[in-house]
Write a protein that holds these residues in place. Structure first.
Motif, PDB file in Angstrom:
ATOM      1  N   MET A  97     -10.692  -7.133   0.463  1.00 44.05           N
ATOM      2  CA  MET A  97     -10.940  -6.307  -0.732  1.00 44.05           C
ATOM      3  C   MET A  97     -10.022  -5.080  -0.707  1.00 44.05           C
ATOM      4  SD  MET A  97     -14.569  -4.497   0.260  1.00 44.05           S
ATOM      5  CE  MET A  97     -14.735  -3.460   1.714  1.00 44.05           C
ATOM      6  N   MET A  98      -9.745  -4.534  -1.887  1.00 44.52           N
ATOM      7  CA  MET A  98      -8.887  -3.353  -1.969  1.00 44.52           C
ATOM      8  C   MET A  98      -9.744  -2.122  -2.287  1.00 44.52           C
ATOM      9  SD  MET A  98      -5.928  -4.519  -1.338  1.00 44.52           S
ATOM     10  CE  MET A  98      -4.822  -3.184  -1.764  1.00 44.52           C
ATOM     11  N   VAL A  99      -9.433  -1.032  -1.611  1.00 40.18           N
ATOM     12  CA  VAL A  99     -10.086   0.248  -1.923  1.00 40.18           C
ATOM     13  C   VAL A  99      -8.992   1.306  -2.142  1.00 40.18           C
ATOM     14  CG1 VAL A  99     -12.175  -0.257  -0.603  1.00 40.18           C
ATOM     15  CG2 VAL A  99     -10.256   0.899   0.516  1.00 40.18           C
ATOM     16  N   THR A 100      -9.345   2.368  -2.839  1.00 42.61           N
ATOM     17  CA  THR A 100      -8.419   3.488  -3.025  1.00 42.61           C
ATOM     18  C   THR A 100      -8.754   4.573  -2.007  1.00 42.61           C
ATOM     19  OG1 THR A 100      -8.283   3.028  -5.375  1.00 42.61           O
ATOM     20  CG2 THR A 100      -7.564   5.210  -4.659  1.00 42.61           C
ATOM     21  N   VAL A 101      -7.733   5.038  -1.297  1.00 47.17           N
ATOM     22  CA  VAL A 101      -7.936   6.070  -0.286  1.00 47.17           C
ATOM     23  C   VAL A 101      -7.164   7.325  -0.695  1.00 47.17           C
ATOM     24  CG1 VAL A 101      -7.703   6.670   2.157  1.00 47.17           C
ATOM     25  CG2 VAL A 101      -8.151   4.298   1.495  1.00 47.17           C
ATOM     26  N   LYS A 102      -7.829   8.461  -0.616  1.00 46.75           N
ATOM     27  CA  LYS A 102      -7.164   9.743  -0.897  1.00 46.75           C
ATOM     28  C   LYS A 102      -7.329  10.650   0.325  1.00 46.75           C
ATOM     29  CE  LYS A 102      -7.877   9.615  -5.904  1.00 46.75           C
ATOM     30  NZ  LYS A 102      -8.426  10.309  -7.096  1.00 46.75           N
ATOM     31  N   LEU A 103      -6.215  10.977   0.939  1.00 48.11           N
ATOM     32  CA  LEU A 103      -6.234  11.860   2.110  1.00 48.11           C
ATOM     33  C   LEU A 103      -5.664  13.223   1.717  1.00 48.11           C
ATOM     34  CD1 LEU A 103      -4.806   9.394   4.827  1.00 48.11           C
ATOM     35  CD2 LEU A 103      -7.196   9.785   4.199  1.00 48.11           C
ATOM     36  N   PHE A 104      -6.428  14.279   2.014  1.00 49.24           N
ATOM     37  CA  PHE A 104      -5.976  15.618   1.642  1.00 49.24           C
ATOM     38  C   PHE A 104      -5.794  16.506   2.874  1.00 49.24           C
ATOM     39  CE2 PHE A 104      -8.283  14.309  -2.271  1.00 49.24           C
ATOM     40  CZ  PHE A 104      -7.204  14.342  -3.145  1.00 49.24           C
ATOM     41  N   ASN A 105      -5.051  17.558   2.709  1.00 49.52           N
ATOM     42  CA  ASN A 105      -4.686  18.550   3.731  1.00 49.52           C
ATOM     43  C   ASN A 105      -4.277  17.887   5.036  1.00 49.52           C
ATOM     44  OD1 ASN A 105      -7.799  19.103   2.951  1.00 49.52           O
ATOM     45  ND2 ASN A 105      -6.512  20.678   2.070  1.00 49.52           N
TER      46      ASN A 105
END
Lengths: 77, 609
Positions: free
Chosen positions: A1-9
């Motif tokens: 399955m595909m997920v969206t990942v957002k990594l900050f700082n």
């Protein structure tokens, strides 16, 4: 399955291709812990974690198209 | 006395006199200092029904027993008076260097009453307290005033002053100290202006005597060692990007107020985020006295038309002037912030009032003819122009200077003012941060995050994380956090350090670190129970005074937008703030009636009459 990942700082350094926002493929039924292992994010790195905008435990199961946000702790105002 | 200085300065502007009085040690212990001493003296000095801009309204400045002692972030003072914006009390707090210098003069607090016939400033050092003419300073901005006063008194003095906004009675005028630090909220600068008091200049001497200096030093080392080890491992977001770094968190939690609080997400957020501020405008960090964090931002904008230099913007300014107005131009926000600092105005109320005006124009309730210029969402030029016009009360600025409630009411639509007790909110949307809504509604000064800030446990996860979308169980923890905040404010500390480093995870025993510092500084031998009771005493004394002003449950309110219109975007999509349900539990936790009035039994427990 595909997920969206957002990594900050300070979490951005774990982005596989250097871009903080990316799509990641995971085995069906994978948990947040599985994602963290796949991205090689040590348990000791402080972070606030949101899945679809909600704070969740690290053993929470993920679903296709989930949006996972990982950011360094911040406070103030 | 130790920790405390044991003296109060009374300034009667009508008579032109300054007199010294002793601080009663029992009062000091019971109310701690700062915000606590402020409400103690305000209740003694002020008729609850006094006109805020009349000579009879006292203006109180108070430091805490840890101010200036070297305790980390022990750098703060509090301004208490009756607010011309809200009609409630103010407790507006600032750091910088002025509060420490103030305390080094030998006084814990200054109580200003009356009104001078012509503009004056107060000069205070350990030997001298006198009122001096300030006609030559009237009309000058806060930076010019500060520079001139330092030149004509003592280069090492510290100055708190008002700018033209305070002189002209802008209802959200600030008192600025050290040029860039603001006792910003609720119009304390307008009260100072109404008294024709332009500035307070302080020049102190020596150290603050401590009761147990060795114990103080050892505990201080222990706390700072832990702090420094922690930030070596993980640098603090506050140090890296300042409070502006919070934009990322509120956007992702869906609580970044946008378009006059119509939604909690802003498409342009990355352009106004702290990382952008750091990359584009940061010159260096700025820190208050004895602060290991340094969240202040010394900044410069080089390019016209928004060129300037100063400090800021903070997160709250960025929300109010940025997302809330749908302005994604960080240079314009920074410029409007500089104007507020120089003119002496609160950036939160300024931005929120312009956002309200934008919605009034969009809905046809305020004409652009009346505004004197186009005023669409996202208009960065309008943000800067209207900020200037408000400070001088020029054109539409005369109406904006009244704040968003009076503006919206004047246009026949008070429901479009995003306020509690007529004061504009800081930047956390209560539909996606439920306890924040309760804290806004029950704050003694109206919309505020600094009198008990649930963003800490709902968004930042400190001292422990709670789900921001759940309302259940929030009343008790909000009450406990308000009590803790009262103690932080009373001690003279900053919430940014104290919550993470001096408080236990269990809010029932929260102020453990504050207790250690206070006992080492003052020798007052507080027990944990006594200290917690002191926090509750402060909250209840404020509430008692509010009820005598006529406030009750009807005033512990939020705009209908937040309690009846479901959030349209973000994690809180479909939710409203469940204020009424939380209020019932909150009043029970406080020991107040269902109408929000402290019971006689509760007041007796706290020694309040």
């Amino acid at each position: 399955m595909m997920v969206t990942v957002k990594l900050f700082n300070q979490l951005q350094r774990f982005a596989p291709a250097g871009q903080g926002v990316f799509e990641e493929r995971l085995p069906s039924g994978a948990s947040l812990n599985d994602l963290l292992r796949q991205l090689k994010i040590p348990a000791t790195v402080p972070r606030t974690t949101l899945v679809n905008g909600r704070r969740v435990a690290d053993d929470a199961q993920l679903a296709a198209n989930d949006e996972i946000v990982l950011m360094s702790p911040i406070e103030g105002g | 006395m130790y920790g405390w200085r044991g003296k109060i300065l009374r300034v009667d502007l009508t008579a032109g006199t300054c007199t010294s009085a002793d601080l009663d040690p029992e009062v000091a212990k019971a109310y701690v200092g700062g915000r606590g001493l402020g409400i103690y003296f305000l209740r003694r000095e002020a008729d609850p029904l006094v006109d805020p801009l009349s000579a009879a309204n006292p203006l109180i400045m108070a430091t805490g027993p840890l101010t200036g002692t070297g305790a980390p972030t022990g750098a703060r003072y509090m301004v208490m008076t009756k607010s011309p914006l809200t009609g409630a009390i103010t407790c507006s707090n600032a750091g910088g260097r002025f509060p420490t210098e103030f305390k080094r003069t030998g006084y814990d607090a200054i109580i200003v009453t009356g009104r001078a016939a012509t503009p004056v400033y107060l000069y205070l050092d350990p030997e001298l307290a006198e009122l001096r003419p300030a006609d030559h300073l009237w009309g000058t901005d806060t930076h010019q005033t500060t520079d001139r006063l330092l030149a004509e008194t003592d280069a090492k003095a510290r100055v708190a002053c008002i700018g033209p906004a305070g002189e002209r009675g802008v209802r959200f005028a600030a008192i600025m100290n050290d040029k860039h630090r603001a006792a910003g909220r609720s119009g304390v600068g307008a009260v100072m202006g109404s008294k024709r008091l332009k500035a307070v200049v302080v020049r102190g001497r020596g150290r603050i005597p401590l009761a147990r200096p060795e114990r103080f030093k050892a505990f201080n080392k222990e706390i700072l060692d832990i702090f420094r080890a922690g930030v070596k491992e993980t640098p603090l977001g506050l140090t890296i990007n300042g409070t502006a770094g919070v934009v990322m968190a509120t956007q992702n939690f869906g609580v970044l107020p946008t378009k006059n609080w119509q939604q909690g997400t802003f498409d342009g957020w990355e352009k106004i985020h702290g990382e952008e501020l750091t990359r584009r405008f940061l010159l260096k960090n700025a820190a208050c006295y004895s602060c290991p964090i340094g969240c202040g931002r010394r900044t410069r904008v080089d390019a016209a038309p928004y060129a300037g230099e100063g400090e800021g913007p903070e997160y709250e300014t960025i929300y109010a002037m940025g997302s809330n107005c749908m302005v994604d131009d960080l240079a314009a926000i920074t410029k409007a912030n500089y104007i507020c600092n120089e003119m002496g105005m609160d950036t939160i109320t300024m931005g929120a009032t312009i956002a309200c005006a934008m919605e009034l124009v969009e809905r046809g309730y305020l004409s652009e003819d009346r505004v004197g210029r186009p005023l669409a969402w996202g208009d960065a030029d309008a943000l800067v122009a209207l900020t200037r016009m408000t400070a001088s009360r020029e054109g539409i600025g005369d109406l904006l200077a009244e704040g968003s409630y009076r503006l919206a009411d004047h246009c026949g639509h008070p429901e479009l003012a995003m306020v509690s007790k007529k004061q504009e909110f800081p930047g956390y949307e209560p539909r996606g941060s439920q306890a924040m809504g309760l804290a806004y509604a029950t704050s003694p000064i109206g919309g505020s995050h600094m009198r008990g800030d649930p963003a800490y446990f709902e968004l930042f996860g400190v001292p422990q994380a709670m789900d921001p979308l759940q309302w259940e169980g929030k009343a008790k923890v909000t009450k406990a956090f308000q009590d803790l905040s009262a103690l932080i404010d009373a001690a003279g500390l900053c919430i940014f350090f104290a919550v993470r480093n001096l408080a236990a995870k269990d809010l029932d025993v929260a102020p453990v670190g504050i207790l250690e510092y206070l006992n080492a500084a003052t020798g007052a031998d507080y027990s944990l129970a006594e200290l917690r009771t002191a926090g509750e005493r402060i909250i209840n004394a404020e509430r008692l005074f509010l009820t005598q002003m006529g406030f009750s449950r009807k005033d512990d309110s939020l705009p209908d937008r937040l309690t009846t219109a479901p959030a349209p975007t973000g994690p809180a999509k479909g939710l409203v703030c469940q204020l009424d349900k939380m209020l019932d539990e909150y009043y029970q936790a406080q020991g107040w009636s269902a109408d929000g009035i402290p019971t006689a039994e509760r007041l007796a427990e706290l020694g309040l009459t």
